[in-house]
Design an enzyme around this catalytic site. Structure first.
Site, PDB file in Angstrom:
ATOM      1  CG  ASP A  57       5.264  12.633 -34.856  1.00 33.78           C
ATOM      2  OD1 ASP A  57       5.995  11.657 -34.594  1.00 33.78           O
ATOM      3  OD2 ASP A  57       4.247  12.910 -34.209  1.00 33.78           O
ATOM      4  CG  ASN A  84      19.328   9.757 -35.607  1.00 34.40           C
ATOM      5  OD1 ASN A  84      20.192   9.185 -34.938  1.00 34.40           O
ATOM      6  ND2 ASN A  84      18.803  10.913 -35.239  1.00 34.40           N
ATOM      7  CE1 TYR A 157      16.479   3.687 -27.055  1.00 29.60           C
ATOM      8  CE2 TYR A 157      18.009   2.029 -26.236  1.00 29.60           C
ATOM      9  CZ  TYR A 157      17.737   3.105 -27.060  1.00 29.60           C
ATOM     10  OH  TYR A 157      18.704   3.587 -27.910  1.00 29.60           O
ATOM     11  CE  LYS A 161      16.889   2.395 -30.627  1.00 31.89           C
ATOM     12  NZ  LYS A 161      16.934   3.251 -31.822  1.00 31.89           N
ATOM     13  CB  THR A 192      23.114  12.536 -27.281  1.00 31.56           C
ATOM     14  OG1 THR A 192      22.632  11.273 -26.781  1.00 31.56           O
ATOM     15  CG2 THR A 192      24.099  12.280 -28.411  1.00 31.56           C
TER      16      THR A 192
HETATM   17  N1  LIG Z   1      22.765   8.216 -27.058  1.00 33.81           N
HETATM   18  C1  LIG Z   1      23.200   6.978 -27.034  1.00 33.81           C
HETATM   19  O1  LIG Z   1      24.135   6.641 -26.286  1.00 33.81           O
HETATM   20  C2  LIG Z   1      22.591   5.955 -27.945  1.00 33.81           C
HETATM   21  C3  LIG Z   1      23.058   4.626 -27.846  1.00 33.81           C
HETATM   22  C4  LIG Z   1      22.533   3.668 -28.711  1.00 33.81           C
HETATM   23  C5  LIG Z   1      21.594   4.048 -29.658  1.00 33.81           C
HETATM   24  N2  LIG Z   1      21.156   5.335 -29.721  1.00 33.81           N
HETATM   25  C6  LIG Z   1      20.163   5.678 -30.748  1.00 33.81           C
HETATM   26  O2  LIG Z   1      20.697   6.722 -31.560  1.00 33.81           O
HETATM   27  C7  LIG Z   1      19.613   7.529 -32.080  1.00 33.81           C
HETATM   28  C8  LIG Z   1      19.889   8.991 -31.758  1.00 33.81           C
HETATM   29  O3  LIG Z   1      20.015   9.109 -30.352  1.00 33.81           O
HETATM   30  P1  LIG Z   1      20.457  10.474 -29.636  1.00 33.81           P
HETATM   31  O4  LIG Z   1      21.288  10.088 -28.487  1.00 33.81           O
HETATM   32  O5  LIG Z   1      20.959  11.440 -30.641  1.00 33.81           O
HETATM   33  O6  LIG Z   1      19.034  10.943 -29.100  1.00 33.81           O
HETATM   34  P2  LIG Z   1      18.504  12.419 -28.677  1.00 33.81           P
HETATM   35  O7  LIG Z   1      19.644  13.335 -28.424  1.00 33.81           O
HETATM   36  O8  LIG Z   1      17.504  12.176 -27.615  1.00 33.81           O
HETATM   37  O9  LIG Z   1      17.766  12.904 -30.033  1.00 33.81           O
HETATM   38  C9  LIG Z   1      16.645  12.207 -30.481  1.00 33.81           C
HETATM   39  C10 LIG Z   1      16.176  12.807 -31.791  1.00 33.81           C
HETATM   40  O10 LIG Z   1      14.986  12.097 -32.207  1.00 33.81           O
HETATM   41  C11 LIG Z   1      13.961  13.063 -32.465  1.00 33.81           C
HETATM   42  N3  LIG Z   1      12.616  12.514 -32.260  1.00 33.81           N
HETATM   43  C12 LIG Z   1      12.044  12.089 -31.116  1.00 33.81           C
HETATM   44  N4  LIG Z   1      10.779  11.689 -31.344  1.00 33.81           N
HETATM   45  C13 LIG Z   1      10.553  11.876 -32.672  1.00 33.81           C
HETATM   46  C14 LIG Z   1       9.443  11.662 -33.515  1.00 33.81           C
HETATM   47  N5  LIG Z   1       8.269  11.197 -33.045  1.00 33.81           N
HETATM   48  N6  LIG Z   1       9.562  11.961 -34.833  1.00 33.81           N
HETATM   49  C15 LIG Z   1      10.724  12.439 -35.330  1.00 33.81           C
HETATM   50  N7  LIG Z   1      11.811  12.692 -34.576  1.00 33.81           N
HETATM   51  C16 LIG Z   1      11.720  12.401 -33.258  1.00 33.81           C
HETATM   52  C17 LIG Z   1      14.255  14.212 -31.513  1.00 33.81           C
HETATM   53  O11 LIG Z   1      13.575  15.373 -31.938  1.00 33.81           O
HETATM   54  P3  LIG Z   1      13.345  16.620 -30.885  1.00 33.81           P
HETATM   55  O12 LIG Z   1      14.680  17.255 -30.679  1.00 33.81           O
HETATM   56  O13 LIG Z   1      12.386  17.519 -31.595  1.00 33.81           O
HETATM   57  O14 LIG Z   1      12.775  16.029 -29.636  1.00 33.81           O
HETATM   58  C18 LIG Z   1      15.772  14.286 -31.655  1.00 33.81           C
HETATM   59  O15 LIG Z   1      16.123  14.983 -32.836  1.00 33.81           O
HETATM   60  C19 LIG Z   1      18.339   6.981 -31.428  1.00 33.81           C
HETATM   61  O16 LIG Z   1      17.693   6.096 -32.312  1.00 33.81           O
HETATM   62  C20 LIG Z   1      18.859   6.222 -30.221  1.00 33.81           C
HETATM   63  O17 LIG Z   1      17.987   5.201 -29.802  1.00 33.81           O
HETATM   64  C21 LIG Z   1      21.632   6.281 -28.880  1.00 33.81           C
END
Ligand SMILES: NC(=O)c1ccc[n+]([C@@H]2O[C@H](COP(=O)([O-])OP(=O)(O)OC[C@H]3O[C@@H](n4cnc5c(N)ncnc54)[C@H](OP(=O)(O)O)[C@@H]3O)[C@@H](O)[C@H]2O)c1
Length: 235
Positions: A57, A84, A157, A161, A192
């Site tokens: 975590d 990530n 958010y 960032k 995602t």
């Molecule tokens: N999706 C987009 O379009 C987008 C755009 C720009 C940037 N991003 C960035 O890309 C990264 C990945 O995003 P995603 O879309 O893959 O998000 P996601 O599908 O919501 O997955 C988030 C991941 O972070 C984990 N997590 C959450 N809280 C945590 C904690 N306290 N400790 C450790 N792990 C934790 C979650 O674990 P659990 O599964 O156990 O909850 C999950 O594995 C993030 O940093 C996000 O801000 C995403």
């Protein structure tokens, strides 16, 4: 064999990064937060020697220390750290007047998105110092850009960032002279749980671009804030 640690590795971009770095021949240490997503444990039998799942975590310093200890018992060097893990907790369309600023989402978002990477970086620093690449990849977002900001909400958010971007600059200043390269990467708008179904690209596409960036030869003076295709973004 090269080594990488990826936080938030059980779904979304994190899981795609795990797959791509395993295929590229890395030993992957995959940070697992909640136990409810089966994909990561299901991947384990296919990579019994090169995938190590580590409970983590990023908002909890004790589990960060335990995770780093777990890795340190298995390798003497970490080549790449990928921060990530991230959360987006406020409904995206909620305007300022309707936001509940007492529900804890502000602090939780900062604790995970901005402070989590700093915790991991500090604790992995000795192992990273022994690594061949000394590469620190913070998964940021275009939402963290102040110069290009067009939004008028999503305070937690975007602010988290922007703070993560400042962290990347500070770390590059501090660690650059020791041969480190720090990147703040916008992975694109991905399909995602966080990005939603209407997003532009798959997390596999984003992870492929990020793997290419990770394998580049970096100089300390190269740009820091990039998208997954390597285009420089405006701070
Ligand atoms: N999706 C987009 O379009 C987008 C755009 C720009 C940037 N991003 C960035 O890309 C990264 C990945 O995003 P995603 O879309 O893959 O998000 P996601 O599908 O919501 O997955 C988030 C991941 O972070 C984990 N997590 C959450 N809280 C945590 C904690 N306290 N400790 C450790 N792990 C934790 C979650 O674990 P659990 O599964 O156990 O909850 C999950 O594995 C993030 O940093 C996000 O801000 C995403």
């Amino acid at each position: 064999m090269e080594t990488v640690f990826i936080s938030g590795a059980d779904r979304g971009l994190g899981l795609s990064l795990v797959r791509q770095f395993l295929r590229a021949g890395f030993h992957v240490f995959a940070g697992l937060y909640g136990p409810h997503w089966p994909a990561l444990p299901e991947l384990q039998p296919a990579f019994p020697d090169t995938l190590t799942v580590v409970a983590l975590d990023v908002a909890n310093m004790d589990t960060v220390r335990q995770a780093v200890q777990h890795v340190a018992e298995r390798t003497s060097a970490l080549d790449i750290l990928i921060n990530n893990a991230g959360v987006h907790l406020e409904p995206q369309r909620t305007p300022l007047e309707a936001l509940d600023l007492a529900d804890g989402h502000l602090g939780r978002t900062m604790a995970v998105n901005a402070l989590g990477p700093l915790r991991l970086t500090q604790q992995f620093y000795p192992l990273l110092s022994q690594g061949s690449r000394k590469l620190l990849l913070n998964i940021s977002s275009e939402a963290g850009s102040i110069g290009a900001c067009r939004r008028d909400r999503e305070f937690a958010y975007c602010m988290s960032k922007a703070a993560l971007n400042m962290q990347a600059r500070l770390l590059q200043n501090y660690l650059g002279p020791q041969g480190f390269k720090v990147l703040a990467i916008h992975p694109g708008w991905m399909r995602t749980d966080m990005g939603g179904r209407e997003a532009d690209i798959t997390p596999e596409q984003a992870a492929g671009g990020i793997l290419c960036l990770a394998l580049r030869h970096w100089q300390a003076g190269d740009p820091i804030y990039l998208d997954y295709q390597g285009h420089t973004l405006q701070w």
